[in-house]
Motif scaffolding. Structure first.
Motif, PDB file in Angstrom:
ATOM      1  N   ALA A   1      -2.654  -4.848  -9.228  1.00  0.00           N
ATOM      2  CA  ALA A   1      -2.299  -3.489  -8.564  1.00  0.00           C
ATOM      3  C   ALA A   1      -2.822  -2.413  -9.336  1.00  0.00           C
ATOM      4  N   TYR A   2      -3.169  -1.250  -8.416  1.00  0.00           N
ATOM      5  CA  TYR A   2      -3.911  -0.204  -8.633  1.00  0.00           C
ATOM      6  C   TYR A   2      -3.248   1.187  -7.921  1.00  0.00           C
ATOM      7  N   ASN A   3      -3.158   2.044  -8.861  1.00  0.00           N
ATOM      8  CA  ASN A   3      -2.773   3.282  -8.533  1.00  0.00           C
ATOM      9  C   ASN A   3      -3.607   4.470  -8.986  1.00  0.00           C
ATOM     10  N   SER A   4      -4.200   5.107  -8.031  1.00  0.00           N
ATOM     11  CA  SER A   4      -5.377   6.597  -8.422  1.00  0.00           C
ATOM     12  C   SER A   4      -4.651   7.402  -9.082  1.00  0.00           C
ATOM     13  N   ASN A   5      -3.394   7.831  -8.611  1.00  0.00           N
ATOM     14  CA  ASN A   5      -2.574   8.881  -9.001  1.00  0.00           C
ATOM     15  C   ASN A   5      -3.077  10.110  -9.748  1.00  0.00           C
ATOM     16  N   GLY A   6      -4.004  10.732  -8.830  1.00  0.00           N
ATOM     17  CA  GLY A   6      -4.895  11.923  -9.523  1.00  0.00           C
ATOM     18  C   GLY A   6      -4.115  13.124  -9.835  1.00  0.00           C
TER      19      GLY A   6
ATOM     20  N   GLN B   1      -4.459   7.287 -13.803  1.00  0.00           N
ATOM     21  CA  GLN B   1      -4.744   6.093 -13.179  1.00  0.00           C
ATOM     22  C   GLN B   1      -4.455   5.006 -13.967  1.00  0.00           C
ATOM     23  N   ALA B   2      -3.908   3.963 -13.096  1.00  0.00           N
ATOM     24  CA  ALA B   2      -3.410   2.768 -13.711  1.00  0.00           C
ATOM     25  C   ALA B   2      -3.842   1.553 -12.862  1.00  0.00           C
ATOM     26  N   PHE B   3      -4.040   0.432 -13.577  1.00  0.00           N
ATOM     27  CA  PHE B   3      -4.778  -0.772 -13.253  1.00  0.00           C
ATOM     28  C   PHE B   3      -4.226  -1.943 -13.835  1.00  0.00           C
ATOM     29  N   SER B   4      -3.644  -3.084 -13.303  1.00  0.00           N
ATOM     30  CA  SER B   4      -3.083  -4.098 -13.943  1.00  0.00           C
ATOM     31  C   SER B   4      -3.586  -5.382 -13.052  1.00  0.00           C
ATOM     32  N   ALA B   5      -3.784  -6.500 -13.675  1.00  0.00           N
ATOM     33  CA  ALA B   5      -4.175  -7.633 -13.123  1.00  0.00           C
ATOM     34  C   ALA B   5      -3.677  -8.962 -13.790  1.00  0.00           C
ATOM     35  N   THR B   6      -3.107  -9.864 -13.236  1.00  0.00           N
ATOM     36  CA  THR B   6      -2.432 -11.022 -13.928  1.00  0.00           C
ATOM     37  C   THR B   6      -2.779 -12.063 -13.082  1.00  0.00           C
TER      38      THR B   6
ATOM     39  N   GLY C   1      -2.137   3.840  -3.663  1.00  0.00           N
ATOM     40  CA  GLY C   1      -1.866   2.578  -4.385  1.00  0.00           C
ATOM     41  C   GLY C   1      -1.962   1.426  -3.776  1.00  0.00           C
ATOM     42  N   ALA C   2      -2.378   0.381  -4.373  1.00  0.00           N
ATOM     43  CA  ALA C   2      -2.535  -1.024  -3.574  1.00  0.00           C
ATOM     44  C   ALA C   2      -2.150  -1.999  -4.610  1.00  0.00           C
TER      45      ALA C   2
ATOM     46  N   ALA D   1       0.944  -1.049   0.040  1.00  0.00           N
ATOM     47  CA  ALA D   1       0.204   0.064   0.106  1.00  0.00           C
ATOM     48  C   ALA D   1       0.807   1.093   0.002  1.00  0.00           C
ATOM     49  N   SER D   2       0.582   2.198  -0.684  1.00  0.00           N
ATOM     50  CA  SER D   2       1.149   3.359  -0.737  1.00  0.00           C
ATOM     51  C   SER D   2       0.416   4.608  -0.669  1.00  0.00           C
ATOM     52  N   TYR D   3       0.602   6.000  -0.276  1.00  0.00           N
ATOM     53  CA  TYR D   3      -0.009   7.008  -0.449  1.00  0.00           C
ATOM     54  C   TYR D   3       1.255   8.110  -0.926  1.00  0.00           C
ATOM     55  N   GLN D   4       0.632   8.913  -1.770  1.00  0.00           N
ATOM     56  CA  GLN D   4       1.528  10.026  -2.617  1.00  0.00           C
ATOM     57  C   GLN D   4       0.714  11.363  -2.332  1.00  0.00           C
ATOM     58  N   ARG D   5       1.407  12.424  -2.038  1.00  0.00           N
ATOM     59  CA  ARG D   5       0.913  13.546  -2.021  1.00  0.00           C
ATOM     60  C   ARG D   5       1.752  14.811  -2.963  1.00  0.00           C
ATOM     61  N   MET D   6       1.353  15.545  -3.779  1.00  0.00           N
ATOM     62  CA  MET D   6       2.178  16.549  -4.634  1.00  0.00           C
ATOM     63  C   MET D   6       1.554  17.764  -4.213  1.00  0.00           C
ATOM     64  N   LYS D   7       2.559  18.448  -4.245  1.00  0.00           N
ATOM     65  CA  LYS D   7       2.310  19.973  -4.387  1.00  0.00           C
ATOM     66  C   LYS D   7       3.023  20.698  -5.531  1.00  0.00           C
TER      67      LYS D   7
END
Length: 769
Positions: free
Chosen positions: A544-549, A576-581, A524-525, A497-503
């Motif tokens: 894997a999923y990443n919202s990356n807004g 936004q990115a998503f991948s499943a395998t 992301g998770a 799990a990850s959290y990202q903040r951008m300024k």
């Protein structure tokens, strides 16, 4: 005393005098007449009258063995051979949008079914013979064609590996769909890649080996000289899981050689020429209706290299020259037609646990090799340092690069990483990067700790990235779970799990057109799991999923990506990115298996259909390139199913005699030991053979003559050999002496040369004393 019943699972122990005493101590047993401790720990006196009694481990209550293999015993008869047959089908459905490129010809569902066969057979004297053949029916006739009509296509390659020629020479050959070979000095480099071009034709590599020196130690032999040659029609390899060769017409010829000048120096050269062939990038990246896809060009290239190595130090210098003629296409990765050149030098030194490397390079605009483009339009240098101890690991990387014509990124990037192992289970580390590119300075810092938890092992990370227009903060937590014993064998589970903040400032050049967002949050998770619920059946899955807004290309100044974990598959994606395998494997028997896979991926940034940008610099994208990448999107669904059959048998054949070279072929040595009545040393039909005479090859192998005096050595290594005899069975007054040592009493000994794939005849004469 009663022996256990068969198959009861008990283990019967029989003590012998030669048994190791430690084994008895570990089982709580004692040797007859030896001292042992009682329950209080006091030693007991030896008793020679105590009889020895066989005992059962755990009173014979051990569980019976449950793992019974259904595999058949390996067939060791005959020469080594193998066969692999795969029958499968694939489907892929892409949907993409790439700024500046028409992708309509590529965004169609592609299907493929087919069969592939791969076989190998180790011959006695013609090397390892092989065949690789494929037959497919696919929805596209070319590798990236725009037709959806089904069509049949196929390919076949016949190979021979280590075909002996004699005198220490071996040759590798290929006929059919193959590729242009390159010398080892080029293949072994890590900073520069010289591509091998697919061709429909033939290729051969000749390797020469030096004679075995008396002081030479055992190990894999390396050729002292090698030469290669190939000729054929250049082409492209397409298809999904089965390769599909599409010819580009024209002719491609390549050749090269490498030689060891001494124990420390080696030199080599590689060259290629392509004549009147279709531009492959126009075929791949432009629609078939475009007139530029018919554009043809010719090219020539040559590369020279020299290397020095001694006591952990290596130095290699290289120079390359290429020339291209023909029209420039709409999408032209080669650059302008004409002549281009470049060169680079690499050095490395290893001392204990410390390794250092560095180099300088210059690649002019327009470099190409055959039908492929090379890294070009850049010059600079690099330095690497890596050292470690039992607890510490340090690495340092420095790169400086600049564009030759000013059209790419220029600057310096430095990266340092340190890791400290606190104990057997806990480690801490930090990674820092400073980049000065395009007149701007950006930095990033990442710290992490790896530690055990009650649930398994974990890794926590925190990162910060900064450039003149933005700040990025990220935290990440990875967990590898310890699963209960009752779960299926081979079960594994890891989460991230990850959290990202951008300024970001409003004047950032990396914002999308019309975007005013200055702050954004994303998360992301990811989950990666696997299990073997039944014997021979296993599953693996990753999601894997990443919202990356945010609306900027974070890769321009970072990003601070996790250094491990399933989210790594999304590290180059923006938005936004998503991948499943999911992958499933079923072992049907010892020879049959079934594999299935499904992938679903969505992202807002894609490399150009797997083609790395030849314009990209080690420093990353320019602002214009970053903005163009943000206008791209990609969605892919793909699946495949493969039924596989594999079998192998045979064993390596022993070689007789001592080798002159570390490699080679074999021949046959045969003849007769006979009574030379007329002493002319030519065996006459009336002269009888002598049975029971022992003929010795190189002092290590021997055979006895049959009733007619005949002997034979099969599979004798090619080259010179020494033959002697033991004539104890020779009747009196006959003797066997060498031709040059008559009447001396010296035992018989002679030298004979055995050729590759040849039968050498050596008749041995006995004369009256």
């Amino acid at each position: 005393m009663t022996k256990p019943a068969p198959n009861s699972g008990s283990v019967w122990l029989t003590a012998r005098i030669s048994a190791i005493p430690l084994a008895f101590l570990s089982l709580g047993l004692s040797l007859p007449g030896s001292a042992r401790a009682d329950a209080t720990g006091a030693p007991q006196a030896r008793s020679s009258s105590t009889p020895y009694v066989d005992r059962l481990i755990d009173d014979g209550k051990l569980e019976a063995l449950t793992s019974v293999s259904d595999e058949k015993a390996t067939n060791t008869k005959g020469n080594v051979r193998s066969l692999i047959v795969e029958l499968g089908g694939s489907v892929i459905s892409p949907k993409s949008s790439v700024a500046g490129i028409d992708t309509s010809a590529l965004d169609h569902v592609q299907r493929e079914v087919g069969i592939s066969v791969s076989g190998r057979y180790q011959t006695d004297n013609f090397g390892l013979l092989g065949i690789d053949a494929q037959l497919r029916r696919g929805s596209n006739s070319g590798p990236f064609g725009n037709t959806s009509a089904d069509s049949w296509s196929g390919s076949a390659t016949f190979t021979s590996h280590n075909l002996p020629l004699g005198s220490g020479w071996l040759v590798d050959g290929a006929l059919g769909t193959t590729s242009t070979p390159t010398i080892a000095l080029v293949r072994q480099q890590t900073r520069f890649y010289l591509p091998a071009s697919p061709i429909l034709g033939g290729a051969a590599v000749f390797n020469a080996y030096r004679k075995i020196a008396p002081s030479q130690t055992s190990g894999e032999a390396k050729p002292s000289a090698t030469f290669n040659l190939s000729v054929g029609e250049p082409g492209l390899l397409g298809g999904l899981r089965l390769s599909n060769f599409t010819g580009l017409s024209g002719l491609a010829i390549s050749g090269g050689g490498q030689i060891d000048l001494s124990s420390q120096w080696s030199a080599g050269m590689q060259a290629i020429a392509v004549s009147n062939t279709v531009d492959p990038y126009a075929v791949i990246l432009e629609s078939a209706s475009s007139s530029s896809s018919k554009a043809r060009f010719s090219s020539q290239g040559a590369l020279g290299t020299i290397a020095f190595a001694t006591n952990g130090f290596k130095l290699q210098a290289n120079a390359i020259w290429t020339h291209r003629s023909g029209p420039n296409t709409v999408f032209d990765p080669f650059g302008a037609v004409g002549t281009a050149g470049g060169g680079w030098m690499d050095a490395s030194y290893r001392s204990g646990r410390t390794y250092q490397s560095g180099g300088l390079y210059y690649f002019g605009p327009g470099l190409s090799w055959g039908t492929s483009a090379l890294i070009n339009n850049t010059y600079g240098g690099y330095y690497r340092l890596s050292t470690s101890s039992q607890r510490w690991r340090w690495t340092l990387n420095l790169d400086a690069a600049s564009s030759v014509n000013g059209g790419g990124a220029s600057g310096v990037i430095a990266n340092a990483d340190v890791r400290r192992k606190l104990n057997f289970t806990t480690s801490v580390g930090a990674n820092s990067t400073v980049r000065i590119a395009n007149g701007r300075t950006s930095t990033q810092l990442l710290g992490y700790v790896e530690f055990p938890t009650r649930l398994g092992s974990a890794r926590a990370e925190a990162g910060w990235s900064h450039d003149p227009f933005s700040n990025l903060y990220r935290i990440d937590f990875n967990q590898n779970w310890s699963l209960p014993a009752w779960m299926p064998s081979g079960s594994r589970l890891s989460t991230q799990a990850s959290y990202q903040r951008m300024k970001q400032s409003s004047n950032s050049p990396y914002l999308l057109d019309g975007s005013s967002a200055q702050r954004s949050n994303s998360f992301g998770a990811a989950v990666s799991a696997g299990a073997t619920p039944f014997s021979g059946i296993n599953f693996d899955a990753t999601i894997a999923y990443n919202s990356n807004g945010n609306s900027s290309a974070t890769s321009v100044y970072g990003p601070v990506d996790s250094t491990a974990g399933a989210l790594g598959i999304l590290s180059s994606q923006q938005g936004q990115a998503f991948s499943a395998t999911i992958v499933a494997n079923v072992r049907l028997s010892s020879r049959w298996s079934l594999t299935a896979s499904y992938t679903d991926t969505t992202s807002s940034l894609t490399s150009t259909y797997g083609l790395a940008s030849i314009y990209s610099s080690p420093l990353g994208l320019t602002p214009a390139q970053a903005i163009a990448a943000q206008h791209s999107s990609y969605h892919l669904r793909a699946g495949y199913l493969t039924l596989r059959y594999s079998a192998s048998a045979g064993r390596s054949r022993g070689i007789l005699g001592l080798r002159e070279y570390p490699v080679g072929g074999i021949g046959v040595l045969e003849g007769r030991v006979y009574l030379d009545a007329n002493a002319n040393h030519n065996r006459e039909p009336s002269e009888k053979g002598i049975p029971g005479i022992v003929v010795i090859l190189d002092g290590i192998q021997a055979v006895r003559t049959d009733p007619s005096g005949y002997y034979r050595f099969d599979a004798v290594s090619d080259g010179p050999h020494r033959v002697t005899v033991n004539a104890d069975a020779l009747p009196l007054p006959w003797i066997i002496e060498a031709d040059d040592k008559r009447q001396t009493g010296a035992p018989y000994a002679t030298s004979v040369n055995v050729g590759v794939r040849a039968t050498t005849i050596l008749d041995i004469a006995a004369e009256k004393e």
